[in-house]
Design a protein around this motif. Sequence first.
Motif, short mmCIF file in Angstrom:
data_model
loop_
_atom_site.label_atom_id
_atom_site.label_comp_id
_atom_site.label_asym_id
_atom_site.label_seq_id
_atom_site.Cartn_x
_atom_site.Cartn_y
_atom_site.Cartn_z
N ALA A 168 45.40 78.56 74.67
CA ALA A 168 44.50 77.79 75.53
C ALA A 168 43.12 78.44 75.61
O ALA A 168 42.09 77.75 75.58
CB ALA A 168 45.10 77.65 76.92
N GLN A 169 43.10 79.76 75.70
CA GLN A 169 41.82 80.47 75.75
C GLN A 169 41.02 80.21 74.48
O GLN A 169 39.83 79.87 74.52
CB GLN A 169 42.08 81.98 75.90
CG GLN A 169 40.82 82.83 75.99
CD GLN A 169 40.23 82.90 77.38
OE1 GLN A 169 40.95 82.87 78.36
NE2 GLN A 169 38.91 83.00 77.47
N GLU A 170 41.67 80.36 73.33
CA GLU A 170 40.96 80.19 72.06
C GLU A 170 40.52 78.75 71.86
O GLU A 170 39.43 78.50 71.31
CB GLU A 170 41.85 80.66 70.91
CG GLU A 170 42.07 82.16 70.90
CD GLU A 170 42.93 82.62 69.74
OE1 GLU A 170 43.52 81.75 69.05
OE2 GLU A 170 43.03 83.84 69.52
N LEU A 171 41.35 77.79 72.29
CA LEU A 171 40.94 76.40 72.12
C LEU A 171 39.73 76.05 72.97
O LEU A 171 38.81 75.39 72.49
CB LEU A 171 42.11 75.45 72.41
CG LEU A 171 42.67 74.81 71.13
CD1 LEU A 171 43.36 75.83 70.26
CD2 LEU A 171 43.58 73.65 71.44
N LEU A 172 39.70 76.50 74.22
CA LEU A 172 38.54 76.20 75.05
C LEU A 172 37.29 76.91 74.52
O LEU A 172 36.19 76.36 74.56
CB LEU A 172 38.79 76.57 76.50
CG LEU A 172 39.54 75.51 77.32
CD1 LEU A 172 39.67 75.94 78.77
CD2 LEU A 172 38.86 74.14 77.24
N GLU A 173 37.45 78.11 73.99
CA GLU A 173 36.30 78.78 73.37
C GLU A 173 35.78 77.98 72.18
O GLU A 173 34.57 77.82 72.00
CB GLU A 173 36.68 80.20 72.94
CG GLU A 173 36.93 81.14 74.10
CD GLU A 173 37.43 82.51 73.67
OE1 GLU A 173 37.43 82.79 72.44
OE2 GLU A 173 37.82 83.31 74.53
N ALA A 174 36.71 77.46 71.36
CA ALA A 174 36.30 76.66 70.21
C ALA A 174 35.70 75.33 70.63
O ALA A 174 34.69 74.87 70.08
CB ALA A 174 37.50 76.43 69.29
N LEU A 175 36.29 74.69 71.63
CA LEU A 175 35.82 73.38 72.08
C LEU A 175 34.45 73.47 72.73
O LEU A 175 33.60 72.59 72.55
CB LEU A 175 36.83 72.77 73.05
CG LEU A 175 38.16 72.34 72.44
CD1 LEU A 175 39.21 72.15 73.53
CD2 LEU A 175 37.99 71.05 71.64
N THR A 189 45.25 76.37 61.75
CA THR A 189 45.95 76.19 63.02
C THR A 189 44.92 75.82 64.09
O THR A 189 43.71 76.01 63.90
CB THR A 189 46.70 77.47 63.43
OG1 THR A 189 45.81 78.58 63.37
CG2 THR A 189 47.89 77.72 62.52
N PRO A 190 45.34 75.26 65.21
CA PRO A 190 44.40 74.82 66.24
C PRO A 190 43.44 75.94 66.66
O PRO A 190 43.83 77.08 66.85
CB PRO A 190 45.32 74.41 67.39
CG PRO A 190 46.57 73.96 66.71
CD PRO A 190 46.74 74.90 65.56
N GLY A 191 42.18 75.57 66.78
CA GLY A 191 41.14 76.52 67.16
C GLY A 191 40.51 77.24 65.99
O GLY A 191 39.52 77.94 66.16
N THR A 192 41.07 77.07 64.79
CA THR A 192 40.52 77.70 63.59
C THR A 192 39.49 76.76 62.97
O THR A 192 39.82 75.63 62.61
CB THR A 192 41.62 77.99 62.55
OG1 THR A 192 42.64 78.78 63.14
CG2 THR A 192 41.04 78.71 61.34
N PRO A 193 38.25 77.19 62.83
CA PRO A 193 37.25 76.28 62.25
C PRO A 193 37.52 76.02 60.78
O PRO A 193 37.97 76.91 60.05
CB PRO A 193 35.93 77.04 62.46
CG PRO A 193 36.31 78.48 62.57
CD PRO A 193 37.68 78.50 63.22
N GLU A 218 43.26 69.11 69.40
CA GLU A 218 43.42 70.19 68.42
C GLU A 218 42.54 69.95 67.19
O GLU A 218 41.98 70.90 66.62
CB GLU A 218 44.88 70.33 68.04
CG GLU A 218 45.71 70.90 69.18
CD GLU A 218 47.18 71.09 68.85
OE1 GLU A 218 47.77 72.08 69.33
OE2 GLU A 218 47.75 70.25 68.11
N LEU A 219 42.40 68.71 66.76
CA LEU A 219 41.50 68.41 65.65
C LEU A 219 40.06 68.76 66.02
O LEU A 219 39.33 69.37 65.22
CB LEU A 219 41.60 66.93 65.27
CG LEU A 219 42.88 66.50 64.55
CD1 LEU A 219 43.02 64.98 64.57
CD2 LEU A 219 42.90 67.01 63.11
N ILE A 220 39.66 68.40 67.23
CA ILE A 220 38.30 68.72 67.68
C ILE A 220 38.10 70.23 67.71
O ILE A 220 37.03 70.74 67.35
CB ILE A 220 38.02 68.09 69.06
CG1 ILE A 220 38.11 66.57 68.99
CG2 ILE A 220 36.63 68.50 69.56
CD1 ILE A 220 38.06 65.89 70.35
N SER A 221 39.13 70.97 68.14
CA SER A 221 39.00 72.42 68.23
C SER A 221 38.76 73.07 66.87
O SER A 221 38.29 74.22 66.80
CB SER A 221 40.26 73.03 68.87
OG SER A 221 41.35 73.07 67.95
#
Length: 416
Positions: A75-82, A274-278, A313-316
Amino acid sequence: MTPYASPRPTLPDAHWQGWLRADGRKGIRNVLAVVYLVECAHHVARDIVTAFREQDDGPPVHLIGFPGCYPNTYAQELLEALLTHPNVGGALLVSLGCEGFNKHRLEEVIKASGRPVHTLTIQRSGGTNATIGQGRSWVAQARQIMARQMRVSMGVQDLVIGTVCGGSDGTSGITANPAVGRAFDSLIAHGARCIFEETGELVGCEPHMAARARSPELAEALTACVAKAARYYSVLGHGSFAPGNADGGLTTQEEKSMGAYAKSGASLIDGIITPGTPVPETGRGGLYLLDVVPDGEVRWGFPNISDTAEIVELISCGAHMTLFTTGRGSVVGSAISPVIKVCANPDTYARMSEDMDVNAGRILQGHTSLDEVGAEIVQQVLDVASGRPSLSEVQGHQEFLLGYKYFDPSARACLA
């Protein structure tokens, strides 16, 4: 399921004005995100956003957040990416004050990206009304800053595009899904990077994906990725097959898998993320599988509780927009990035045309071909990238869902 000889139509030399970010990426939208960092702060964050809901004289304000009280790396990494996504121009973080989310790290990541950011803690700001007032005041100031952010020329080669299917029926794998595959092949050939996912709906398709892998190592990884999904769903005791799928004419998980696979087109597969990976910057177009099934033992139940979670997750991973195929019909959009609906069933389109951007069901009626609908989807992508709102944006849809997951950090690298 032999790959077809996909045509490579010449796209128009489309360029439009996007927003340049400090990391060099470009956005097609300029959203200010108001983020609740625990469910207890949801109401306050929502009330801050409400004040700007009808204002169209500046950057739009979207509500997103994480409901959990105890910390989670995913969750932390996804919000950082988003919140450093190219479509996001600034962020207000709303904390209750006693949750486990690392808001200080999140604020520093956003600040380092050059975006305006501010954190409000309800327990220190005077409670509900005081925090709402402070939040609205900061958002108003931040929107003025964001309105002056730099605009630059963008083209197809700057785009990252995701795809997901929801509310699938017996027409999905015949019309909308393969039409998106055609669109993907065309966009990739002209420099876009595209992402397909739903590994739980690709069981049985792994040999076909492996045959399209750019390297032998990637072929093995694709096979292992789907095998992991099959094990995960086996432990859960059910697959990614909803009652609505059966009501719509799908009879087996295999049928659904073949339809989901068709969205990926026929291009070579360049890697797994994986989610959050650009999506990697390679200087050319590419196709990537997003592995959405958590690593390790089953911890938090169904890996994608709804289509909204998959879109997030796609957006992330950097998706500027998502091509959403549906046979039964779906009305969801998303915060941050536009959703383009491709309707597979002509009867569904007739009932829900205000929510559907593309009527792929015309293929069943003999009115058009897969290639023609694929070209129409490409044009929709260009139009939405250029600023025309998708129908989910017109309707005001800004769905968002982020839960708990776990991915092994040692397996995060993209096999490209």
